[in-house]
Design a protein around this motif. Structure first.
Motif, PDB file in Angstrom:
ATOM      1  N   THR A  25      75.187  -4.078  90.586  1.00  0.00           N
ATOM      2  CA  THR A  25      75.491  -3.345  91.188  1.00  0.00           C
ATOM      3  C   THR A  25      76.318  -3.947  92.804  1.00  0.00           C
ATOM      4  OG1 THR A  25      74.021  -2.899  93.593  1.00  0.00           O
ATOM      5  CG2 THR A  25      74.426  -1.518  91.220  1.00  0.00           C
ATOM      6  N   HIS A  26      77.138  -3.016  93.182  1.00  0.00           N
ATOM      7  CA  HIS A  26      78.250  -3.690  94.413  1.00  0.00           C
ATOM      8  C   HIS A  26      77.667  -3.807  95.685  1.00  0.00           C
ATOM      9  CE1 HIS A  26      81.785  -5.275  96.938  1.00  0.00           C
ATOM     10  NE2 HIS A  26      81.990  -5.081  97.010  1.00  0.00           N
ATOM     11  N   ASN A  27      77.083  -4.765  96.476  1.00  0.00           N
ATOM     12  CA  ASN A  27      76.226  -4.471  97.871  1.00  0.00           C
ATOM     13  C   ASN A  27      76.565  -5.654  98.592  1.00  0.00           C
ATOM     14  OD1 ASN A  27      74.790  -2.446  97.039  1.00  0.00           O
ATOM     15  ND2 ASN A  27      74.025  -3.616  95.939  1.00  0.00           N
ATOM     16  N   ALA A  76      75.778   0.628  97.714  1.00  0.00           N
ATOM     17  CA  ALA A  76      75.495   1.343  95.981  1.00  0.00           C
ATOM     18  C   ALA A  76      75.517   2.204  96.544  1.00  0.00           C
ATOM     19  CB  ALA A  76      75.421   0.958  95.238  1.00  0.00           C
ATOM     20  N   ASP A  77      74.887   2.544  96.887  1.00  0.00           N
ATOM     21  CA  ASP A  77      74.082   3.941  97.644  1.00  0.00           C
ATOM     22  C   ASP A  77      73.311   3.938  98.358  1.00  0.00           C
ATOM     23  OD1 ASP A  77      71.967   3.379  96.509  1.00  0.00           O
ATOM     24  OD2 ASP A  77      71.988   3.652  94.429  1.00  0.00           O
ATOM     25  N   LYS A 107      70.044   1.738  98.627  1.00  0.00           N
ATOM     26  CA  LYS A 107      70.660   0.707  98.580  1.00  0.00           C
ATOM     27  C   LYS A 107      70.914  -0.240  99.945  1.00  0.00           C
ATOM     28  CE  LYS A 107      70.725  -0.352  93.587  1.00  0.00           C
ATOM     29  NZ  LYS A 107      70.167   0.960  92.846  1.00  0.00           N
ATOM     30  N   ALA A 152      79.675   4.636  96.905  1.00  0.00           N
ATOM     31  CA  ALA A 152      79.406   3.594  97.862  1.00  0.00           C
ATOM     32  C   ALA A 152      79.538   4.587  99.187  1.00  0.00           C
ATOM     33  CB  ALA A 152      80.022   1.775  97.916  1.00  0.00           C
TER      34      ALA A 152
END
Length: 161
Positions: free
Chosen positions: A35-37, A51-52, A55, A89
């Motif tokens: 995921t993109h964090n 990402a959510d 997170k 996101a």
């Protein structure tokens, strides 16, 4: 006449180190894989991109833990509300609070005056200067303020006798 200053300062080098450590941990954690964090330090704020919601909350917990381990109070962060980012996101900014605001300064002065000790507090830009005839009174004020929860981290500097 003896005096000291009440300030609220943050060591930006330690904040930078904490952000870098948090970014490394986020990059390596299994629950963040795929995921993109992102976490980054700007001039006077930290920007977190998760990402959510789950997170993002985990990233905030990691950041707070890293700050505390480096001797920086987590109270120095003022989180704004979450805002949606691209791809579902979530982004959140955490402003780094430096200095004693006018409102906090007035609150500190009111507390000092209510203590009935013979000292004179005054607001000077982003700090509060307290003067008194006895160093013991000044030290009592420091202890008194350390016991109060004002919502910001206070340091007591420039003790002069």
């Amino acid at each position: 006449m003896p005096s000291f200053d009440i300030v609220s300062k943050v060591d930006m080098q330690e904040v930078d180190n904490a952000v870098n450590q948090a970014a490394k941990e986020i990059e390596q954690r299994y629950d963040f894989k795929g995921t993109h964090n992102e976490i980054s330090l700007e001039q006077d704020a930290i920007v977190l991109l998760g990402a959510d919601d789950y997170k993002l909350e985990a990233m905030i917990d990691i950041l707070r833990g890293k700050l505390v381990r480096r001797g920086v109070s987590a109270r120095c962060l003022d989180f704004s509300k979450k805002e949606p980012a691209s791809g579902g996101a979530v982004r959140q900014r955490a402003a780094i609070v430096q200095g004693v605001s006018k409102e906090k300064g007035k609150e500190i002065i009111k507390l000092i005056k209510d203590s009935k000790l013979k000292v004179q507090p005054q607001i000077m830009e982003d700090q509060v200067r307290v003067t008194g005839k006895k160093i013991d009174d000044l030290q009592e004020i420091i202890q008194f303020l350390k016991e109060k929860d004002l919502g910001i981290e206070l340091q007591f500097v420039n003790m002069r006798s």
